[in-house]
Write a protein that holds these residues in place. Structure first.
Motif, PDB file in Angstrom:
ATOM      1  N   VAL A  71       6.233  -6.626 -17.147  1.00  0.00           N
ATOM      2  CA  VAL A  71       6.760  -5.963 -15.951  1.00  0.00           C
ATOM      3  C   VAL A  71       5.845  -4.791 -15.616  1.00  0.00           C
ATOM      4  N   VAL A  72       5.467  -4.684 -14.339  1.00  0.00           N
ATOM      5  CA  VAL A  72       4.608  -3.592 -13.878  1.00  0.00           C
ATOM      6  C   VAL A  72       5.306  -2.895 -12.714  1.00  0.00           C
ATOM      7  N   TYR A  73       5.350  -1.580 -12.785  1.00  0.00           N
ATOM      8  CA  TYR A  73       5.966  -0.785 -11.721  1.00  0.00           C
ATOM      9  C   TYR A  73       4.862  -0.075 -10.953  1.00  0.00           C
ATOM     10  N   LEU A  74       4.816  -0.302  -9.628  1.00  0.00           N
ATOM     11  CA  LEU A  74       3.789   0.287  -8.761  1.00  0.00           C
ATOM     12  C   LEU A  74       4.441   1.259  -7.778  1.00  0.00           C
ATOM     13  N   ARG A  75       3.704   2.312  -7.466  1.00  0.00           N
ATOM     14  CA  ARG A  75       4.083   3.194  -6.369  1.00  0.00           C
ATOM     15  C   ARG A  75       2.853   3.423  -5.505  1.00  0.00           C
ATOM     16  N   ASP A  76       2.972   3.065  -4.242  1.00  0.00           N
ATOM     17  CA  ASP A  76       1.845   3.158  -3.298  1.00  0.00           C
ATOM     18  C   ASP A  76       0.626   2.409  -3.807  1.00  0.00           C
ATOM     19  N   GLY A  77       0.852   1.242  -4.415  1.00  0.00           N
ATOM     20  CA  GLY A  77      -0.231   0.404  -4.887  1.00  0.00           C
ATOM     21  C   GLY A  77      -0.874   0.856  -6.174  1.00  0.00           C
ATOM     22  N   ARG A  78      -0.311   1.868  -6.828  1.00  0.00           N
ATOM     23  CA  ARG A  78      -0.879   2.431  -8.049  1.00  0.00           C
ATOM     24  C   ARG A  78       0.041   2.135  -9.235  1.00  0.00           C
ATOM     25  N   VAL A  79      -0.544   1.761 -10.379  1.00  0.00           N
ATOM     26  CA  VAL A  79       0.236   1.430 -11.564  1.00  0.00           C
ATOM     27  C   VAL A  79       0.871   2.703 -12.131  1.00  0.00           C
ATOM     28  N   VAL A  80       2.213   2.711 -12.240  1.00  0.00           N
ATOM     29  CA  VAL A  80       2.931   3.830 -12.837  1.00  0.00           C
ATOM     30  C   VAL A  80       3.201   3.556 -14.315  1.00  0.00           C
ATOM     31  N   ALA A 136      15.498 -18.018  -9.526  1.00  0.00           N
ATOM     32  CA  ALA A 136      14.715 -16.863  -9.088  1.00  0.00           C
ATOM     33  C   ALA A 136      14.867 -16.672  -7.584  1.00  0.00           C
ATOM     34  N   SER A 137      15.217 -15.469  -7.186  1.00  0.00           N
ATOM     35  CA  SER A 137      15.360 -15.159  -5.757  1.00  0.00           C
ATOM     36  C   SER A 137      14.277 -14.181  -5.312  1.00  0.00           C
ATOM     37  N   TYR A 138      13.171 -14.160  -6.031  1.00  0.00           N
ATOM     38  CA  TYR A 138      12.022 -13.348  -5.662  1.00  0.00           C
ATOM     39  C   TYR A 138      10.842 -14.292  -5.468  1.00  0.00           C
ATOM     40  N   PRO A 139       9.907 -13.961  -4.583  1.00  0.00           N
ATOM     41  CA  PRO A 139       8.784 -14.869  -4.325  1.00  0.00           C
ATOM     42  C   PRO A 139       7.791 -14.874  -5.480  1.00  0.00           C
ATOM     43  N   LEU A 140       7.236 -16.031  -5.767  1.00  0.00           N
ATOM     44  CA  LEU A 140       6.206 -16.179  -6.786  1.00  0.00           C
ATOM     45  C   LEU A 140       4.878 -16.474  -6.112  1.00  0.00           C
ATOM     46  N   PHE A 141       3.822 -15.804  -6.563  1.00  0.00           N
ATOM     47  CA  PHE A 141       2.491 -15.992  -6.019  1.00  0.00           C
ATOM     48  C   PHE A 141       1.531 -16.339  -7.156  1.00  0.00           C
ATOM     49  N   ARG A 161       0.815  -1.210   0.000  1.00  0.00           N
ATOM     50  CA  ARG A 161       0.000   0.000   0.000  1.00  0.00           C
ATOM     51  C   ARG A 161       0.850   1.262   0.000  1.00  0.00           C
ATOM     52  N   SER A 162       2.114   1.146   0.346  1.00  0.00           N
ATOM     53  CA  SER A 162       3.025   2.285   0.316  1.00  0.00           C
ATOM     54  C   SER A 162       4.390   1.802  -0.145  1.00  0.00           C
ATOM     55  N   GLY A 163       5.099   2.670  -0.831  1.00  0.00           N
ATOM     56  CA  GLY A 163       6.413   2.304  -1.332  1.00  0.00           C
ATOM     57  C   GLY A 163       6.372   1.861  -2.784  1.00  0.00           C
ATOM     58  N   GLU A 164       7.558   1.530  -3.308  1.00  0.00           N
ATOM     59  CA  GLU A 164       7.705   1.125  -4.699  1.00  0.00           C
ATOM     60  C   GLU A 164       7.765  -0.396  -4.811  1.00  0.00           C
ATOM     61  N   GLN A 165       7.311  -0.890  -5.940  1.00  0.00           N
ATOM     62  CA  GLN A 165       7.252  -2.342  -6.133  1.00  0.00           C
ATOM     63  C   GLN A 165       7.328  -2.677  -7.620  1.00  0.00           C
ATOM     64  N   ILE A 166       8.063  -3.730  -7.915  1.00  0.00           N
ATOM     65  CA  ILE A 166       8.141  -4.269  -9.268  1.00  0.00           C
ATOM     66  C   ILE A 166       7.446  -5.624  -9.270  1.00  0.00           C
ATOM     67  N   GLY A 189      16.044  -0.561  -2.650  1.00  0.00           N
ATOM     68  CA  GLY A 189      15.014  -0.817  -1.654  1.00  0.00           C
ATOM     69  C   GLY A 189      13.630  -0.998  -2.218  1.00  0.00           C
ATOM     70  N   ILE A 190      13.531  -1.423  -3.463  1.00  0.00           N
ATOM     71  CA  ILE A 190      12.241  -1.605  -4.123  1.00  0.00           C
ATOM     72  C   ILE A 190      11.847  -3.076  -4.054  1.00  0.00           C
ATOM     73  N   ASP A 191      10.638  -3.342  -3.609  1.00  0.00           N
ATOM     74  CA  ASP A 191      10.162  -4.710  -3.461  1.00  0.00           C
ATOM     75  C   ASP A 191       9.950  -5.358  -4.830  1.00  0.00           C
ATOM     76  N   VAL A 192      10.238  -6.654  -4.929  1.00  0.00           N
ATOM     77  CA  VAL A 192      10.094  -7.401  -6.175  1.00  0.00           C
ATOM     78  C   VAL A 192       9.304  -8.676  -5.914  1.00  0.00           C
ATOM     79  N   VAL A 193       8.249  -8.925  -6.700  1.00  0.00           N
ATOM     80  CA  VAL A 193       7.461 -10.155  -6.594  1.00  0.00           C
ATOM     81  C   VAL A 193       7.154 -10.662  -7.997  1.00  0.00           C
ATOM     82  N   GLY A 194       6.787 -11.917  -8.081  1.00  0.00           N
ATOM     83  CA  GLY A 194       6.341 -12.505  -9.336  1.00  0.00           C
ATOM     84  C   GLY A 194       4.938 -13.048  -9.186  1.00  0.00           C
ATOM     85  N   LEU A 195       4.110 -12.881 -10.221  1.00  0.00           N
ATOM     86  CA  LEU A 195       2.746 -13.391 -10.230  1.00  0.00           C
ATOM     87  C   LEU A 195       2.585 -14.313 -11.425  1.00  0.00           C
ATOM     88  N   THR A 196       1.968 -15.470 -11.200  1.00  0.00           N
ATOM     89  CA  THR A 196       1.805 -16.429 -12.278  1.00  0.00           C
ATOM     90  C   THR A 196       0.526 -17.223 -12.095  1.00  0.00           C
TER      91      THR A 196
END
Length: 451
Positions: free
Chosen positions: A366-375, A344-349, A287-292, A321-328
């Protein structure tokens, strides 16, 4: 050179080259018949052109939908042809629609449209009755239509096309015969370019529920209205109730407490994420911060060659310091094999495959999020290593792809070339018309002097 076989407006019968009289029915007499042809050109041509345009914008969506059609028809195993089929259908529809609107290739165009209806009418009728495919996909995600609505649309278009088959050639074309092939080439090039961008980067228009700026995370936000807890007592026990869940008459009202109201700010649609074991994992999206997010709609077909870029982008993000996750939507075996091959050293969900495709196009994407919003969002193959080696910030990776600017530039360029071609092709007619007007005035002036 422009053709001159337009229908007469005085009720006389047109002639074929060589003097043969062409039969004329009451449906095509005078200005009313000409108007009918022109109106139907716009209607039928507009439907075909729009259908082709939205398919060209999003070839990934067409690939998925055509795959569903092949499966419904028992033709699974032809997946290798889906991309070619998607781009070809989009290009042909846009081209035929443009031809019809402009009145060029006046015999060829309605006949080809009629052949398309010969295929589409029984196909959409079968799909409507069997419900083998959810949604026709004829207008992509731009205008979702039910199967029965699609069948009804084709039923309405068919007699319009038949009318054009009979009478379209008796109304003049916009472009002359000599340059019609240039119009065709420009239209094909336009369709192929926007299809390439839509497939290689992302669609130039995002008709799906998760465009840039959309929240993928639901959050609680303060409301301007206050809410109250109502305290009741029964058998010496006190309990607070909300206004919509007050107890029965056996309870005695005691007090009322005001509390700040809270409302939920929802994303476009709920994004349900689970662990690979099926446990809810709603906290994966920050909900806050950056995420890939790396998206793998079809993990079993992802090339192992992508792993280097994925790992480099992951390391680049983590250093900052940007969080990284994988979705499949892949199976447990596919995930295990991917982890083994890619290290892969990132979690897959896990996430539903259709939702995954709606978030972003590409495999992987690849999707880049900031505070839960698609950038921004892109296919992985469109991200160059130069972005990482030059140590640009993550927001800069998507800065060179402005959907609106690209679409405006391509469309304006296409229309300008078409306009220049029209001027070059029809200038001689304007000159001839002007010269005839001058000669006519001179003739009238001489006649006036003699009288």
């Amino acid at each position: 050179m422009a053709t001159t076989d337009a229908a007469p407006t005085d009720g006389t019968l047109p002639e074929k080259p060589g003097g043969a009289v062409v039969p004329q029915t009451r449906l095509f007499r005078g200005a009313a018949g000409i108007a009918a042809v022109l109106v139907l050109r716009l209607v039928v041509g507009g439907v075909f052109a729009f259908s082709g345009f939205v398919k060209a914008i999003d070839p990934w969506g067409s690939v998925l939908k055509f795959g569903e059609y092949l499966t419904a028809l028992g033709l699974a195993g032809m997946e290798w042809s889906l991309l070619f089929l998607a781009v070809a259908v989009a290009t042909v529809e846009l081209m035929l629609g443009t031809f019809m609107i402009l009145g060029i290739y006046r015999r060829f165009t309605p006949v080809m449209m009629l052949l398309a209806m010969v295929v589409m009418l029984p196909l959409t009728g079968y799909v409507a009755v069997s419900d083998a495919v959810v949604g026709c996909g004829c207008f992509g995600d731009a205008v979702p239509m039910s199967n029965w609505a699609t069948f009804a649309k084709n039923l309405l278009l068919t007699p319009m096309i038949l009318y054009q088959c009979a009478y379209n050639r008796w109304v003049k074309n916009v472009y002359g015969f000599a340059v019609q092939w240039i119009v065709a080439m420009l239209t094909i090039a336009y369709a192929l370019v926007i299809a390439f961008i839509g497939y290689y980067i992302q669609p130039l228009i995002d008709f799906r529920p998760y465009p840039e700026g959309t929240e993928l995370v639901s959050r609680y936000e303060p409301s301007e209205e206050s809410e109250f807890d109502f305290v009741y007592e029964k058998d010496g026990k006190r309990q607070a109730f909300a206004i919509d869940s007050l107890p029965d008459d056996t309870w005695t009202f005691v007090d009322r407490h005001e509390r700040p109201g809270m409302r939920v700010s929802h994303a476009a649609d709920a994004v349900a994420i689970t662990t690979l074991d099926g446990e809810p994992a709603d906290s994966v999206l920050l909900r806050s911060g950056e995420q890939i997010m790396f998206l793998f709609p079809d993990l079993g077909t992802v090339s192992i060659a992508y792993t280097y870029l994925i790992n480099e982008l992951r390391d680049y993000a983590r250093v900052r310091g940007i969080d990284v996750v994988g979705l499949t939507s892949g199976t447990a075996d596919e995930v295990a094999e991917w982890n083994d091959l890619s290290m892969a050293s990132y979690p897959l969900f896990a996430i539903d495959g259709s939702t995954l495709q709606m978030i972003a196009r590409g495999n992987p994407a690849v999707v880049y999020l900031r505070d839960g919003r698609v950038v921004w969002k892109r296919t992985l193959q469109s991200i160059s290593m130069d972005y990482i080696t030059r140590e640009r910030d993550l927001e800069g990776i998507g800065s060179d792809f402005d959907r609106s600017r690209w679409l405006k530039a391509l469309t304006l360029g296409y229309l300008m070339l078409m306009a220049v071609l029209l001027v070059l092709n029809r200038t001689h007619l304007l000159v001839m018309f002007s010269w005839r007007q001058i000669l006519g005035r001179r003739k009238n002036a001489r006649a006036t002097r003699h009288t």
